[in-house]
Design a protein around this motif. Structure first.
Motif, PDB file in Angstrom:
ATOM      1  N   TYR A  72      -2.854 -27.221  44.076  1.00  0.00           N
ATOM      2  CA  TYR A  72      -4.093 -26.695  43.487  1.00  0.00           C
ATOM      3  C   TYR A  72      -4.192 -27.099  42.029  1.00  0.00           C
ATOM      4  O   TYR A  72      -3.209 -27.047  41.284  1.00  0.00           O
ATOM      5  N   LYS A  73      -5.377 -27.495  41.624  1.00  0.00           N
ATOM      6  CA  LYS A  73      -5.624 -27.842  40.229  1.00  0.00           C
ATOM      7  C   LYS A  73      -6.904 -27.155  39.770  1.00  0.00           C
ATOM      8  O   LYS A  73      -7.957 -27.330  40.384  1.00  0.00           O
ATOM      9  N   THR A  76     -11.211 -28.576  34.884  1.00  0.00           N
ATOM     10  CA  THR A  76     -10.992 -28.957  33.487  1.00  0.00           C
ATOM     11  C   THR A  76     -12.274 -29.590  32.952  1.00  0.00           C
ATOM     12  O   THR A  76     -13.271 -29.714  33.670  1.00  0.00           O
ATOM     13  N   ALA A  81     -12.290 -28.136  40.042  1.00  0.00           N
ATOM     14  CA  ALA A  81     -11.024 -27.707  40.634  1.00  0.00           C
ATOM     15  C   ALA A  81     -10.760 -28.494  41.915  1.00  0.00           C
ATOM     16  O   ALA A  81     -11.691 -28.955  42.585  1.00  0.00           O
ATOM     17  N   GLU A  82      -9.505 -28.626  42.255  1.00  0.00           N
ATOM     18  CA  GLU A  82      -9.124 -29.365  43.464  1.00  0.00           C
ATOM     19  C   GLU A  82      -8.208 -28.514  44.333  1.00  0.00           C
ATOM     20  O   GLU A  82      -7.415 -27.718  43.842  1.00  0.00           O
TER      21      GLU A  82
END
Length: 227
Positions: A72-73, A76, A81-82
């Motif tokens: 999970y990211k 930014t 988000a990923e």
């Protein structure tokens, strides 16, 4: 007193702050036949095929470990988000009880956060009625926030406290009182584009009321408003 609201419902997220707080495995099958003799013959055949005069040989089909889940990211300034995990409803949130309502409220708000990170409003829609005006504004918020290649960064909602007397209203609903706070957020686009000034986040918690109905063995949200 059931509810009052002295603040505007929700600002347009694409052109300003976010504002929800201001409104709100498939199992494998065994190859064994269950007969001892057949199983013994099968094992014997397997042993014979796995060895030769030089000793044991490796299987033609190597075992492989399952691929790890993508990390999970969060969003930014460079992109959305990923690999955002979809919240899973706890079993308690499926019960028609005071504790069940409180657990459901926490789950429902986690779906709002999921939508802010992904632009996907369908999980909230599945558990909300069309009469929920805040919900309808939230759907527009996401649609505009994720138009073209745009995305929303931040704006996560946290619940400080929640409680309920668990008594039905005249409309057959249960009320849940919550104290929530929304973090700073901004609507972004490619190449460093920022829509509006963004939100600095709530310095103080906002009191909100949720009204929900228990139908067909699950909760649905009818209303969410400021108090």
């Amino acid at each position: 007193m059931i509810r009052t609201s002295a603040r505007p419902a929700v600002p347009a997220a694409r052109f300003g702050v976010l504002g929800l707080a201001a409104i709100l495995v498939l199992g494998g099958c065994s190859g064994s036949t269950g007969e001892p003799n057949a199983e013994a013959a099968e094992n014997s055949s397997s042993s014979a095929s796995a060895t030769n005069s030089s000793g044991p040989i490796e299987s033609a089909t190597p075992s492989t470990a399952p691929a790890p889940a993508a990390a999970y990211k969060p969003a930014t300034a460079e992109g959305p988000a990923e690999n955002v995990p979809l919240p899973i409803m706890p079993e308690l949130a499926k019960r028609e009880s005071k504790e069940g309502l409180i657990a459901f409220g926490a789950y429902w708000f986690s779906l709002l956060n999921y939508g802010y990170e992904t632009g996907d409003a369908s999980p909230v829609k599945a558990l909300s009625t069309p009469e929920c005006q805040l919900c309808e504004l939230y759907y527009v918020d996401l649609e505009e926030g994720y138009e073209n290649d745009d995305w929303i960064q931040g704006g996560k909602i946290s619940i400080s406290s929640s409680g309920s007397q668990f008594q039905k209203t005249s409309e057959g609903r249960y009320q849940l009182l919550l104290s929530i706070r929304q973090g700073a957020g901004v609507n972004r686009g490619p190449n460093g584009v920022i829509y509006g000034e963004g939100s600095a986040g709530d310095k103080q918690a906002t009191a909100q009321i949720m009204e929900a109905t228990y139908v067909s063995n699950h909760w649905v949200v009818n209303l969410v408003e400021n108090m």
